[in-house]
Enzyme design. Sequence first.
Site, PDB file in Angstrom:
ATOM      1  N   LYS A 202     -28.181  48.070  20.826  1.00  0.00           N
ATOM      2  CA  LYS A 202     -27.939  46.635  20.959  1.00  0.00           C
ATOM      3  C   LYS A 202     -26.537  46.347  20.448  1.00  0.00           C
ATOM      4  O   LYS A 202     -26.117  46.920  19.431  1.00  0.00           O
ATOM      5  CB  LYS A 202     -28.960  45.834  20.133  1.00  0.00           C
ATOM      6  CG  LYS A 202     -28.809  44.315  20.275  1.00  0.00           C
ATOM      7  CD  LYS A 202     -29.747  43.587  19.309  1.00  0.00           C
ATOM      8  CE  LYS A 202     -29.727  42.081  19.558  1.00  0.00           C
ATOM      9  NZ  LYS A 202     -30.410  41.325  18.476  1.00  0.00           N
ATOM     10  N   HIS A 221     -35.503  38.103   9.342  1.00  0.00           N
ATOM     11  CA  HIS A 221     -36.497  38.899  10.070  1.00  0.00           C
ATOM     12  C   HIS A 221     -36.536  40.311   9.498  1.00  0.00           C
ATOM     13  O   HIS A 221     -35.622  40.736   8.789  1.00  0.00           O
ATOM     14  CB  HIS A 221     -36.140  38.977  11.562  1.00  0.00           C
ATOM     15  CG  HIS A 221     -34.884  39.752  11.839  1.00  0.00           C
ATOM     16  ND1 HIS A 221     -33.626  39.271  11.532  1.00  0.00           N
ATOM     17  CD2 HIS A 221     -34.681  40.993  12.362  1.00  0.00           C
ATOM     18  CE1 HIS A 221     -32.715  40.170  11.852  1.00  0.00           C
ATOM     19  NE2 HIS A 221     -33.325  41.227  12.363  1.00  0.00           N
ATOM     20  N   ASP A 223     -37.060  44.304  11.104  1.00  0.00           N
ATOM     21  CA  ASP A 223     -36.952  44.962  12.413  1.00  0.00           C
ATOM     22  C   ASP A 223     -38.314  45.545  12.793  1.00  0.00           C
ATOM     23  O   ASP A 223     -38.985  46.152  11.960  1.00  0.00           O
ATOM     24  CB  ASP A 223     -35.920  46.087  12.369  1.00  0.00           C
ATOM     25  CG  ASP A 223     -34.494  45.564  12.224  1.00  0.00           C
ATOM     26  OD1 ASP A 223     -34.280  44.352  12.395  1.00  0.00           O
ATOM     27  OD2 ASP A 223     -33.593  46.380  11.923  1.00  0.00           O
ATOM     28  N   HIS A 277     -33.889  40.666   6.376  1.00  0.00           N
ATOM     29  CA  HIS A 277     -32.438  40.476   6.415  1.00  0.00           C
ATOM     30  C   HIS A 277     -32.088  39.385   7.416  1.00  0.00           C
ATOM     31  O   HIS A 277     -32.921  38.937   8.201  1.00  0.00           O
ATOM     32  CB  HIS A 277     -31.725  41.793   6.765  1.00  0.00           C
ATOM     33  CG  HIS A 277     -32.167  42.417   8.052  1.00  0.00           C
ATOM     34  ND1 HIS A 277     -33.401  43.035   8.218  1.00  0.00           N
ATOM     35  CD2 HIS A 277     -31.557  42.516   9.266  1.00  0.00           C
ATOM     36  CE1 HIS A 277     -33.514  43.480   9.441  1.00  0.00           C
ATOM     37  NE2 HIS A 277     -32.414  43.185  10.121  1.00  0.00           N
TER      38      HIS A 277
END
Length: 335
Positions: A202, A221, A223, A277
Amino acid sequence: MELEKVQDIASAVLSSGTLPAQFIRQETEQPGITTVKGQTLAVPVVDFSNPDQQSVIQAIDDASRHWGMFQIINHNIPNEAIAHLQAVGKEFFELPTEEKEVYAKPPGSKSVEGYGTKLQKEVGGKKDWVDHLFHIIWPPSAVNFKFWPQKPPSYRAANEEYRKHLHGVVDKLFRSLSLGLGLEEHELKQSSGGDDLVYLMKINYYPPCPRPDLALGVAPHTDMSVITILVPNDVQGLQAFKDGHWYDVNYIPNALVIHIGDQIEILSNGKYKSVLHRTTVNKEKARISWPVFLEPPAEFEVGPHPKLVDEDNPPKFKTKKYGEYAYCKLNKIPQ
């Protein structure tokens, strides 16, 4: 076009200094209010060249239990390979929007691959100040080159060169995490998809923002991956939540930032923690980052490893197909 891209919004509003309302976060999330000032978080640093393998395993184990995040130095990925990856990604995002739209995520696609701006269900209608490009770089059977930019011409070569060097880092990470949990060195990777493990590249592009104190590049959020391996550019932006507060994470040139993802937390039955994070943005400069998400195939089932579950440690998580987990996570459906 899917939605107006943040890069185009940024070009329109930067001179006026006003931030559109959909990007203004609640006060409880605004980085200008919630960031611990004047203090960067010195997340653990692991030297991959240390000949004492036991101390490398110990350092990764400690960081995964207490932080969910660490940085790797001396990882054997040449600085030139990282610089080339960064250069071609930056060049792609500096193309006119209509040239980038050629790689747009197809409407209704179940895959995240392609160029876009919205990834998941938005909470309270608030948007992240980021555009992105996703494409799978491994295994070859899963790669779809229609999502790989043809401009700049060296884009493909740069990504393939980086991937070639990444394999060694991935294998060493899995071995170290597996041994840290008391498993055989091959068991954690095997339980994450084995040779079918997907490397999803990404690029996050965070344009300059007129009010970085009010907006977030990416909201808080964890991961959903197994492990995330991230290369940032030199613009500060990554923040981690530690001891109830948000801190800037210290930037180390050419280091790899490692996030423990949800699947490792599940496989370890909670012994290793996925890191909470978020990303802040900058008024003058674009921040760019290149995470590679290591993910199981969609049909692969992930649950607590059988060797880490017993009467005293019952399973804390359900076993489910990764595709179902990802769908629930992106749509904010309880797992």
